[in-house]
Design an enzyme around this catalytic site. Structure first.
Site, PDB file in Angstrom:
ATOM      1  CB  SER A 318      -7.301  10.263  56.796  1.00 31.75           C
ATOM      2  OG  SER A 318      -8.208   9.840  55.785  1.00 31.75           O
ATOM      3  CG  ASP A 319      -6.658  16.239  53.541  1.00 31.61           C
ATOM      4  OD1 ASP A 319      -7.665  16.092  52.820  1.00 31.61           O
ATOM      5  OD2 ASP A 319      -6.027  17.300  53.607  1.00 31.61           O
ATOM      6  CG  LEU A 320      -9.173  12.565  48.819  1.00 32.56           C
ATOM      7  CD1 LEU A 320     -10.291  11.602  49.193  1.00 32.56           C
ATOM      8  CD2 LEU A 320      -9.611  13.509  47.700  1.00 32.56           C
ATOM      9  CE1 TYR A 321      -8.948   7.938  47.633  1.00 32.57           C
ATOM     10  CE2 TYR A 321      -8.439   9.898  46.351  1.00 32.57           C
ATOM     11  CZ  TYR A 321      -9.241   8.806  46.600  1.00 32.57           C
ATOM     12  OH  TYR A 321     -10.344   8.575  45.825  1.00 32.57           O
ATOM     13  CB  SER A 322      -3.626  11.544  54.272  1.00 37.90           C
ATOM     14  OG  SER A 322      -4.511  11.166  55.306  1.00 37.90           O
TER      15      SER A 322
END
Length: 793
Positions: A318-322
């Site tokens: 995942s992208d950061l905190y997505s």
């Protein structure tokens, strides 16, 4: 004697215990390097608890995981993460920038970076039950984002080289520098298409075109990974961002995307498919949603397409905190446990940030929302990559090698070459360029003339001043000390309070020629506030200069602040003027295009940008960069890209619909002619091959490069298709007066569309072949007719 005997028995007991433990460890199949990787993975997973498995899917932010004092040691935060969360990966451990608050003083140079990753790895192996090595993931889009690493041009400049072989070389250097410092996974390349130029991250892309982006993306992946991850010099590439991240509504970073399935298949997915075919090891999902479905919970994309159809075997991160965003932003999940189940069941393997793939995911498994088989599948992928990299046998790096190799002479030379090949000559009226080396006085004016961080772009670490060559530095390097160099900043990028335009005008009046360096800035500063994702939080009261880079979306594309006012004042002096643009996205150049005799576009050219620009200014390098994006006349034209659909496109009431400078455009100090086009076809029911040959001649007085571009136009199609598409290109070098034969081979896929059933097929009928040095003017035209449909399998 009794004491000595007791001591001897004690020592014997300790030795026996150590030997027994070592024997037990070596008896574990996953510790046996002679066994096949699947056997080792299966054995290791069988020994893991649920918590240990989830830990392998958990990526925490790394820059707070070490303490730097006289030595480098693990922080208490790191020790807690190992012992309680059983983490398997860290991200951006070596990153140093205003967001991480790491500087040259408290950050890590290459030597100490290697010491730090070794120290963390050692503590992990000595204090975790199963001794699973850590993965260190690092940002690597245009160099390893770490102190002392080589800073290459940002991707928009890389794309402007139109030279995949050069970009593969660059990727190899980035990988080696990252690996020697302890990194294993490189986040990059970014293969989003940039068709919304207000978007803040245009600089991270290879431009607007599907084929060019595919070629550049494959080159970077091959440079990063090579064929042997155990080499000690290669890293796992991570594609960003899956999918269609570069066309958000309103240009808002991470915003909603509204695209049809056919457009996704035709334009946005092919670069990812090409790099998956090239063996990329990791893919990152994008923050955005498509038609209401977030990419981080889209099983149709992550399972059906990526895994089942394309056969992707690597990691999906995942992208950061997505994944948090499924609850906090998208409101698809009422709890993080529900968000964990959505993401994991959709096909996400690894959680960057580690908030959701921790206790919430454990709860989702225990409650039956996620099956253990799915957890084991994700863990298998992570462990497989660790075994493929040989980390169980060789978890450490050599600090001395890191110190001597990172940013060495060869890397610096390559950084200059990439910068040189990326520079685009947009205008050269009356052969203003190259400038004479006999000049006795030169004015160097503008906010980007001597600002090292404005020259480097986003995703750049803090760097030592002596490693960076600005435009002012580069020009000074060209001349002896008796030549007068009059430098005045003139104004800021955005700042309208601190200007000295009058002083700049005076410097121009006192000089034979003026080089004005304007554009944009992605140079983050410590005044900027940041979101938890690392993107900038826009503050209308902040008068800092940054106007590009993650989070800095624009509502216009005008030169900001008083830059245009400064340029007009300099031009008004009547002295010869050259405009150099250092920027992250195309900005409005209507007035400069009409009134400035010579214009160079250098994007963000990296640490050697000043020397590369000076070489072009004074004729030591003949520019041959080509635009990877179209330059609009007005923000009202957006989107403005060359491959628009065959539907009606006409002029506006206020002016033309054509771009100011088209995709593929770029001038040279010499001229080229095209001749002798020949087209041959071999076609049967199962195969199609079209050979295209032509001759290119340098008809000018200077040696130079030409970028030969071949476009295909489908005359009649069953669905609406782009008016033309780039399908082949080749950058060639020709000495003055020399001629060369150029050959292209086209296959059925180069003529294909996605029909009404979304099948990829090259339909029978006639196609035009358009060849030249830009997308809007062709020196040669030919045709080829397909006599049957060719289904692409």
């Amino acid at each position: 004697m009794k004491f000595l005997k007791s001591l001897s028995l004690f020592i014997f007991g300790i030795c026996f215990l150590v030997l027994t433990v070592n024997a037990q460890q070596s008896a574990k199949p996953y510790k046996n390097a002679k066994l096949a990787i699947p056997i080792r993975v299966k054995d290791l997973i069988s020994r893991m608890t649920l918590e240990e498995k989830i830990g392998q899917l958990n990526v925490l932010l790394g820059w707070e995981m070490y303490d730097k004092k006289e030595t480098i040691s693990p922080s208490d935060q790191f020790k807690n993460a190992i012992q309680k969360q059983h983490i398997g990966m860290l991200w951006a451990t070596l990153r140093a920038d205003p967001w991480t608050k790491k500087t040259l003083e408290n950050g890590l140079d290459p030597y100490f970076a290697s010491l730090a990753t070794n120290a963390l790895q050692k503590w992990n192996l000595e204090n975790s039950r199963l001794q699973i090595p850590l993965f260190f993931a690092e940002e690597c889009p245009h160099g390893h984002m770490a102190i002392g690493a080589t800073v290459f041009p940002t991707a928009i400049g890389q794309g402007s080289t139109w030279n995949p072989e050069l970009i593969q070389q660059m990727g190899s250097v980035i990988a080696k520098e990252t690996r020697l410092q302890g990194g294993h996974i490189g986040y990059g390349p970014v293969i989003d298409l940039a068709r919304e130029l207000r978007w803040s991250r245009v600089e991270e892309t290879y431009g607007e075109d599907t084929y060019l982006t595919s070629k550049m993306g494959v080159a970077m992946v091959q440079g990063f990974q090579n064929a042997n991850l155990k080499s000690g010099e290669n890293i796992i590439a991570t594609l960003k961002h899956f999918i269609a991240y570069g066309v958000p509504e309103g240009g808002h970073n991470g915003g909603f995307v509204n695209l049809g399935k056919r457009e996704l298949l035709q334009s946005y997915l092919p670069p990812f498919k090409a790099t998956v075919k090239a063996g990329v090891g990791s893919i990152m999902t994008a923050y955005n949603s498509i038609d209401g479905v977030p990419n981080s919970s889209n099983s149709a994309l992550l399972k059906t397409l990526l895994r089942n159809n394309w056969g992707f075997k690597g990691l999906v991160v995942s992208d950061l905190y997505s994944i948090n965003g499924l609850r906090d932003i998208d409101h698809l999940a009422p709890t993080y446990t529900e968000a964990a189940a959505l993401a994991m069941n959709a096909g996400i393997d690894v959680d960057l940030g580690g908030v959701v793939f921790s206790e919430p995911l454990i709860a989702a498994v225990k409650s039956g929302k996620v099956k253990m088989e799915r957890i084991d599948e994700a863990v298998t992928r992570v462990l497989t990559k660790k075994f493929e990299m040989g980390l169980f046998e060789n978890p450490y790096t050599d600090p001395v090698l890191a110190r001597t190799v990172v940013n060495n002479e060869a890397a610096v030379k390559l950084a200059k070459q990439v910068a040189s090949e990326s520079i685009i000559l947009l205008k050269n009226q009356n052969q203003t360029l190259p400038l004479s080396k006999q000049l006795k006085s030169i004015a160097v004016i503008g906010p980007n003339a001597d600002n090292l961080y404005n020259q480097l772009g986003d995703y750049t670490a803090t760097q030592k001043r002596e490693n960076i060559v600005t435009v002012l530095d580069g020009i000074k390097n060209k001349f002896p000390k008796d030549v007068i160099i009059n430098y005045v900043k003139g104004c800021g990028i955005r700042d309208t309070n601190n200007t000295n335009i009058n002083e700049a005008v005076l410097a121009a009046q006192q000089s034979e020629v003026t080089v004005v360096v304007l554009g944009g800035s992605s140079a983050r500063d410590f005044k900027t506030s940041y979101l938890e994702t690392g993107a900038a939080a826009i503050d209308q009261k902040n008068t800092g200069d940054i106007e590009s880079g993650e989070g800095f979306d624009r509502e216009s594309l005008a030169l900001m602040g008083k830059q245009l006012e400064l340029l007009k004042a300099i031009v008004k002096t009547g002295k010869p003027v050259v405009l150099v643009l250092i920027q992250g996205r195309p900005l409005h150049l209507n007035w400069p295009a009409e009134n400035v005799p010579a214009i160079l576009n250098a994007w963000y050219p990296g640490e050697q940008g000043g020397n590369a620009i000076a070489d072009v200014l004074f004729g030591d390098y003949n520019p041959a960069g080509r635009l990877p994006v179209s330059v609009p006349r007005s923000v009202g034209q957006l989107p403005v890209y060359y491959s628009y659909q065959n539907s009606s496109r006409h002029d506006y009431v206020e002016g033309t619909a054509k771009s100011l400078f088209p995709f593929g455009y770029g001038l040279s100090y010499t001229n080229f002619s095209y001749a002798d086009l020949r087209v041959s076809k071999a076609e049967d029911q199962d195969q199609l091959s079209v050979m295209v040959t032509l001759k290119v001649k340098n008809t000018g007085q200077k040696d130079g490069d030409e970028v030969v571009q071949l476009y295909v136009k489908d005359e009649i199609s069953s669905v609406v298709v782009p008016n033309k598409l780039l399908k082949q290109f080749k950058r060639i070098h020709l000495k003055a007066g020399a001629e060369r034969s150029v050959q292209f081979k086209l296959t059925a896929e180069d003529f294909a569309l996605f029909n009404s059933d979304n099948q990829q097929v090259a339909e029978k009928g006639r196609f035009q072949l358009l060849i030249g040095g830009t997308s809007d003017h062709f020196e040669l035209k030919g045709t080829v007719t397909l006599t049957a449909d060719h289904l692409i399998k």
